[in-house]
Design a protein around this motif. Structure first.
Motif, mmCIF file in Angstrom:
data_model
loop_
_atom_site.group_PDB
_atom_site.id
_atom_site.type_symbol
_atom_site.label_atom_id
_atom_site.label_comp_id
_atom_site.label_asym_id
_atom_site.label_seq_id
_atom_site.Cartn_x
_atom_site.Cartn_y
_atom_site.Cartn_z
ATOM 1 N N ASP A 271 1.442 77.868 -45.119
ATOM 2 C CA ASP A 271 0.694 79.066 -44.743
ATOM 3 C C ASP A 271 -0.587 78.656 -44.021
ATOM 4 O OD1 ASP A 271 0.191 82.097 -45.149
ATOM 5 O OD2 ASP A 271 -1.645 81.166 -45.896
ATOM 6 N N VAL A 272 -1.014 79.480 -43.086
ATOM 7 C CA VAL A 272 -2.166 79.127 -42.262
ATOM 8 C C VAL A 272 -3.440 78.950 -43.086
ATOM 9 C CG1 VAL A 272 -2.862 81.501 -41.745
ATOM 10 C CG2 VAL A 272 -3.296 79.685 -40.070
ATOM 11 N N ALA B 135 1.745 82.334 -40.245
ATOM 12 C CA ALA B 135 0.696 83.316 -40.497
ATOM 13 C C ALA B 135 1.370 84.678 -40.555
ATOM 14 C CB ALA B 135 -0.364 83.291 -39.400
ATOM 15 N N ASP C 148 -5.846 85.977 -35.845
ATOM 16 C CA ASP C 148 -4.709 85.378 -36.556
ATOM 17 C C ASP C 148 -4.076 84.262 -35.725
ATOM 18 O OD1 ASP C 148 -5.035 87.150 -38.640
ATOM 19 O OD2 ASP C 148 -3.388 88.475 -38.030
ATOM 20 N N LEU D 91 -3.847 80.287 -36.386
ATOM 21 C CA LEU D 91 -2.533 79.654 -36.438
ATOM 22 C C LEU D 91 -2.482 78.440 -35.515
ATOM 23 C CD1 LEU D 91 0.376 79.726 -37.474
ATOM 24 C CD2 LEU D 91 0.918 81.347 -35.636
ATOM 25 N N SER D 92 -3.015 78.579 -34.324
ATOM 26 C CA SER D 92 -3.025 77.472 -33.371
ATOM 27 C C SER D 92 -3.833 76.286 -33.903
ATOM 28 C CB SER D 92 -3.606 77.945 -32.035
ATOM 29 O OG SER D 92 -3.682 76.880 -31.114
ATOM 30 N N ARG E 294 -4.399 75.586 -37.044
ATOM 31 C CA ARG E 294 -3.692 74.993 -38.182
ATOM 32 C C ARG E 294 -2.539 74.113 -37.702
ATOM 33 N NH1 ARG E 294 -3.715 72.424 -42.603
ATOM 34 N NH2 ARG E 294 -2.523 73.226 -44.367
ATOM 35 N N ASP F 36 5.311 76.973 -35.094
ATOM 36 C CA ASP F 36 4.545 78.063 -35.689
ATOM 37 C C ASP F 36 5.354 79.348 -35.660
ATOM 38 O OD1 ASP F 36 3.581 79.833 -33.218
ATOM 39 O OD2 ASP F 36 3.362 77.726 -32.639
ATOM 40 N N TYR G 264 4.819 83.776 -36.525
ATOM 41 C CA TYR G 264 3.867 84.863 -36.795
ATOM 42 C C TYR G 264 4.657 86.140 -37.097
ATOM 43 C CZ TYR G 264 -0.306 87.818 -36.106
ATOM 44 O OH TYR G 264 -1.351 88.707 -36.267
#
Length: 278
Positions: free
Chosen positions: A11-12, A39, A64, A68-69, A71, A90, A92
């Protein structure tokens, strides 16, 4: 089967504990690591909302995706420094799509690692387990906090009830059990009817495993009024097991969520690493 690829769901907002566990397991068995950094998408506003609500949603979505990027970049750095073969992607998804997304990735790996951080994530844990078990046909490896996970255990406890789910689990863990020094085939309050377990519960699976070179002991235990999961957990400790192998969701998911069950208990209060298949 031999595990050559493992999946880790990160998880992010999660710490690095689960990823470190996955990296260590892959290094132990020289496996490929597949990491899905996820995320949960902020849902768009519906209905009549004040002017500007859409702008707030767009700002939340932008934040968000930016998180995410970042992480993903951090995870890529970690696996690169660990010097293991790995892929990082990733996702979303909206909450309702998480299970399907995880299932799609899990199909192309040999097992999904459910680490201690994910076990504490109330929103994610159920959907990730559902996706990994029900949408992929692959097992999960539950790794509770404070445990010492290994895919080369010396002692394995195989929870057995002659059902399809535990048969699948035994097959998935066959190579692990072949390499182990001892395997305890454990039955709690076994059904002695010949149609279910045969005249000697546990003997058939012990013979099957022996044909593959697995060193087995059959343990038939009374529950004594205790929950089956508690008996299994305690016996695993008593025999110094490094890993529990079991089938998951022998009853319907809805029934186990409402009334509890062995699977639910193993997810909520695991003491040792558990390899679970369905």
């Amino acid at each position: 089967m031999t595990f050559k690829t493992l999946l880790s769901v990160v998880d992010v907002k999660q710490n690095d504990d689960d990823l470190n566990t996955a990296i260590a397991l892959c290094a132990e068995i020289n496996a490929q690591l597949s990491v899905v950094v996820i995320a949960i998408a902020t849902l768009p506003p519906l209905g009549d909302y004040p002017i500007g609500t859409a702008d707030v949603w767009l700002k939340d979505r932008h934040d968000d995706l930016e998180a995410l990027s970042k992480r993903v970049d951090a995870v890529e750095t970690m696996v690169k420094n660990a010097d293991i073969s790995a892929t990082v992607v990733d996702e979303y998804p909206e909450p309702a799509r998480i299970s399907r997304v995880i299932g799609r990735h899990a199909r192309y790996t040999d097992a999904t690692i459910i680490g201690s951080s994910l076990l504490r994530h109330d929103l994610m844990i159920t959907t990730v387990v559902d996706g990994a078990l029900f949408e992929s046909g692959r097992p999960i490896l539950i790794v509770p906090h404070g445990s010492k996970p290994t895919l080369r255990p010396k002692c394995v406890l195989l929870a057995w009830d002659s059902g399809v789910e535990c048969t699948r689990a035994a097959r998935e863990a066959l190579d692990i059990m072949i390499s182990a020094e001892e395997v305890h085939v454990t039955l709690v309050d076994p059904d002695t009817s010949s149609i279910v377990s045969g005249p000697e519960p546990g003997a058939d699976i012990a013979a099957y495993l022996a044909h593959h070179g697995v060193k087995t002991t059959v343990d038939r235990l009374p529950s004594g009024g205790k929950a089956i999961a508690d008996v299994l957990k305690q016996h695993a400790i008593d025999v110094s097991a490094d890993l529990i192998v079991m089938g998951g969701y022998g009853h319907s998911r809805m029934r186990e969520r409402i009334f509890g069950g062995v699977t639910r208990s193993m997810l909520d209060e695991p003491r040792l690493p558990v390899l679970m298949a369905r």
